[in-house]
Design an enzyme around this catalytic site. Structure first.
Site, short mmCIF file in Angstrom:
data_model
loop_
_atom_site.label_atom_id
_atom_site.label_comp_id
_atom_site.label_asym_id
_atom_site.label_seq_id
_atom_site.Cartn_x
_atom_site.Cartn_y
_atom_site.Cartn_z
N GLU A 1 9.30 4.11 4.70
CA GLU A 1 10.55 4.45 3.96
C GLU A 1 11.17 3.22 3.31
O GLU A 1 12.38 3.10 3.22
CB GLU A 1 11.57 5.10 4.91
CG GLU A 1 11.33 6.57 5.17
CD GLU A 1 11.80 7.48 4.03
OE1 GLU A 1 11.00 8.35 3.64
OE2 GLU A 1 12.93 7.33 3.54
N PRO B 1 -3.30 3.86 -1.89
CA PRO B 1 -3.81 2.52 -1.55
C PRO B 1 -3.20 1.42 -2.42
O PRO B 1 -2.91 0.33 -1.94
CB PRO B 1 -5.32 2.65 -1.78
CG PRO B 1 -5.60 4.11 -1.59
CD PRO B 1 -4.38 4.84 -2.06
N ARG C 1 15.51 -6.34 39.61
CA ARG C 1 14.49 -7.38 39.83
C ARG C 1 15.15 -8.63 40.43
O ARG C 1 16.12 -9.15 39.84
CB ARG C 1 13.81 -7.73 38.50
CG ARG C 1 12.92 -8.95 38.53
CD ARG C 1 11.64 -8.70 39.26
NE ARG C 1 10.73 -9.85 39.15
CZ ARG C 1 9.63 -9.98 39.87
NH1 ARG C 1 9.28 -9.03 40.75
NH2 ARG C 1 8.85 -11.02 39.71
C1 LIG Z 1 2.47 4.89 10.29
C2 LIG Z 1 2.81 5.09 8.85
C3 LIG Z 1 3.23 6.33 8.43
C4 LIG Z 1 3.52 6.55 7.08
N1 LIG Z 1 3.86 7.81 6.65
C5 LIG Z 1 3.92 8.05 5.32
C6 LIG Z 1 4.06 9.41 4.85
O1 LIG Z 1 4.17 10.36 5.62
N2 LIG Z 1 4.04 9.61 3.51
C7 LIG Z 1 3.93 8.58 2.61
O2 LIG Z 1 3.93 8.84 1.43
N3 LIG Z 1 3.81 7.29 3.04
C8 LIG Z 1 3.79 7.00 4.36
N4 LIG Z 1 3.62 5.71 4.79
C9 LIG Z 1 3.48 4.62 3.82
C10 LIG Z 1 4.66 3.64 3.80
O3 LIG Z 1 5.76 4.24 3.21
C11 LIG Z 1 4.18 2.36 3.10
O4 LIG Z 1 3.30 1.69 4.00
C12 LIG Z 1 5.33 1.47 2.70
O5 LIG Z 1 6.03 2.03 1.63
C13 LIG Z 1 4.88 0.05 2.30
O6 LIG Z 1 3.87 0.08 1.36
P1 LIG Z 1 2.53 -0.80 1.58
O7 LIG Z 1 2.05 -0.52 2.95
O8 LIG Z 1 1.61 -0.54 0.46
O9 LIG Z 1 3.00 -2.30 1.54
P2 LIG Z 1 3.08 -3.24 0.23
O10 LIG Z 1 3.94 -2.57 -0.78
O11 LIG Z 1 1.72 -3.67 -0.16
O12 LIG Z 1 3.87 -4.48 0.83
C14 LIG Z 1 3.24 -5.53 1.56
C15 LIG Z 1 4.28 -6.60 1.87
O13 LIG Z 1 4.76 -7.15 0.65
C16 LIG Z 1 6.18 -7.03 0.58
N5 LIG Z 1 6.61 -6.78 -0.79
C17 LIG Z 1 6.10 -5.88 -1.67
N6 LIG Z 1 6.78 -5.90 -2.82
C18 LIG Z 1 7.76 -6.83 -2.67
C19 LIG Z 1 8.80 -7.32 -3.49
N7 LIG Z 1 9.01 -6.85 -4.72
N8 LIG Z 1 9.63 -8.28 -2.99
C20 LIG Z 1 9.46 -8.76 -1.74
N9 LIG Z 1 8.50 -8.32 -0.91
C21 LIG Z 1 7.65 -7.39 -1.37
C22 LIG Z 1 6.49 -5.84 1.49
O14 LIG Z 1 7.84 -5.87 1.93
C23 LIG Z 1 5.49 -6.04 2.60
O15 LIG Z 1 5.98 -6.97 3.53
C24 LIG Z 1 3.39 5.47 6.16
C25 LIG Z 1 2.98 4.21 6.60
C26 LIG Z 1 2.68 4.01 7.92
C27 LIG Z 1 2.18 2.65 8.36
#
Ligand SMILES: Cc1cc2nc3c(=O)[nH]c(=O)nc-3n(C[C@H](O)[C@H](O)[C@H](O)COP(=O)(O)OP(=O)(O)OC[C@H]3O[C@@H](n4cnc5c(N)ncnc54)[C@H](O)[C@@H]3O)c2cc1C
Length: 408
Positions: A388, A132, A292
């Protein structure tokens, strides 16, 4: 080094056509149903297992293809069929690669077969890293693994989130902190065997897209696993941690570069998934525009529509070329001096979002409904710029690599 060629060899073409047939005949027709059900498409995975697509053998064969094009080609075809179902099919492979890359021969032989199960009783695996409070910022991971020397066991506590196949997997691969001081260099990966007490599924997420792929929290409460479940073994971990401590003192550059090279090599595979979705939406839009009719002629007769399709196809092909280049570089051991792996993932995932949105526009009202697949493809495409490494993180990596500056 693999000689670079733009042309797939005969064997690759045969595999591509076989995968395309499976994607067209089995995956695509099932896509809308499993998207609505928001459940893992077990019967489709079983079908893929029967024909040999859902297996370690198949995945390893593509992974070790000396041209580097095996994985991108396979990903593009399967995700052309449907992204949610394809992720359910390849999700296990992503966890298996973690074991293949870091595990001992014994670990590979013991755990990978249990990740896949057999054709009559298919299983899936999950790779759990995100938390989280640790998404892009992997170094802030909190899940801890503590070694209980007396019992030769690791005790793991923490909460993982957004894990593909989390909680329904037979085998989970969990990344945990073993040395807080070292940031992401103090992480290690553990196998959590089937039915291990203390591992449970938290909430299952209701998602915007790729809804046929199960995504959930994984809760680890005093999970005890034998020492043999540490990927690579304790001796290797201790050596790696000692090296990381020394390098941290000396500035940490080499460790950082090694970790980056791994990401650069794996990101083109996600780019290839995005190419598959983008190509699928472009093809639907092209066909629709030719059939279409409005104002007494096909809508493609208007330059406004025809030029849009020309741009869509150009972007899809450009994305594939970036993906192929990075995949070839990875297999040839070429240094990613301009973060070419991140470039391919960035461009392909942004292309998928753009092209699928444009496909909806070309289909007009029909594009906006679930009667046509482009609405689903557009929802699915949004994932590629998030998992990723988000697009912003890819840009950060590229900019840092190009400039050598610690850009934030
Ligand atoms: C459907 C799905 C499947 C997934 N599967 C897996 C899995 O199998 N295993 C696993 O481990 N994880 C998995 N993930 C997790 C995924 O890798 C993360 O959601 C991703 O790494 C982004 O992290 P976050 O969601 O916490 O976003 P955050 O890191 O909170 O980012 C939020 C926003 O802030 C931006 N941001 C953050 N830091 C910076 C920075 N330094 N500079 C500029 N912008 C920034 C981001 O680009 C984004 O737009 C999955 C996610 C989803 C939605």
């Amino acid at each position: 080094m693999a000689e670079f060629t733009m042309e797939l060899n005969d064997e690759q073409k045969e595999v591509r056509d076989w995968l395309h047939g499976f994607a067209a005949d089995v995956i695509r027709p099932a896509a809308a149903e499993w998207d609505e059900r928001e459940e893992t498409p077990w019967p489709v995975i079983q079908e893929a297992a029967k024909v040999g697509i859902y297996s370690l053998d198949f995945y390893a064969q593509q992974y070790f293809d000396p041209t580097g094009l095996g994985i991108p080609m396979a990903m593009e075809e399967l995700f052309w069929g449907d992204a949610g179902i394809a992720l359910s099919i390849v999700g296990t492979g992503l966890a298996a690669v973690g074991v293949l890359a870091n595990g001992t021969e014994e670990q590979i032989g013991t755990w990978i077969p249990q990740m896949y199960g057999d054709t009559n009783d298919v299983k899936v695996a999950a790779f759990c890293s995100s938390e989280p409070d640790a998404g892009s910022d992997v170094a802030s991971m909190r899940t801890r693994a503590v070694y209980d020397e007396a019992k030769d066991e690791w005790v793991i506590n923490g909460t993982k989130t957004w894990a593909t196949n989390g909680g329904i997997a037979n085998v989970h691969v969990v990344v945990a902190v073993v040395d807080q001081e070292l940031g992401s260099k103090g992480h290690a990966s553990f196998i959590i065997p089937p039915n291990t007490p203390g591992l449970s599924q938290g909430q299952k997420f209701k998602k915007h897209g790729i809804r046929a792929s199960h995504t959930a929290e994984v809760v680890l409460e005093n999970v005890r696993v034998p020492g043999s479940c540490l990927l690579g073994g304790k001796e290797k971990l201790d050596e790696r941690l000692a090296r990381a401590r020394e390098r941290a003192k000396a500035g940490g550059e080499r460790v950082k570069n090694a970790a980056m090279a791994t990401f650069e090599a794996s990101r083109p595979a996600v780019g290839a998934m995005a190419v598959g979705t983008a190509r699928a939406a472009y093809e639907v839009a092209l066909e629709y525009a030719k059939t279409r009719e409005q104002f007494g002629r096909p809508i493609i007769d208007n330059q406004g529509v025809a030029f849009q399709l020309a741009d869509m196809r150009t972007s899809v092909d450009a994305a594939r070329l970036l993906v192929w280049r990075a995949s070839w570089m990875a297999v040839s051991g070429k240094p990613f001096t301009a973060a070419e792996g991140s470039m391919s993932k960035l461009f392909a995932s942004e292309t998928a979002k753009k092209v699928t949105a444009e496909a909806i526009q070309i289909l007009g009202g029909n594009g906006y409904t679930r009667e046509y697949p482009v609405e689903r493809m557009h929802r699915d495409a949004a994932i590629y710029t998030i998992f990723e490494g988000t697009s912003e993180i890819q840009r950060l990596v590229i900019a840092r690599t190009l400039s050598g500056m610690p850009i934030r």
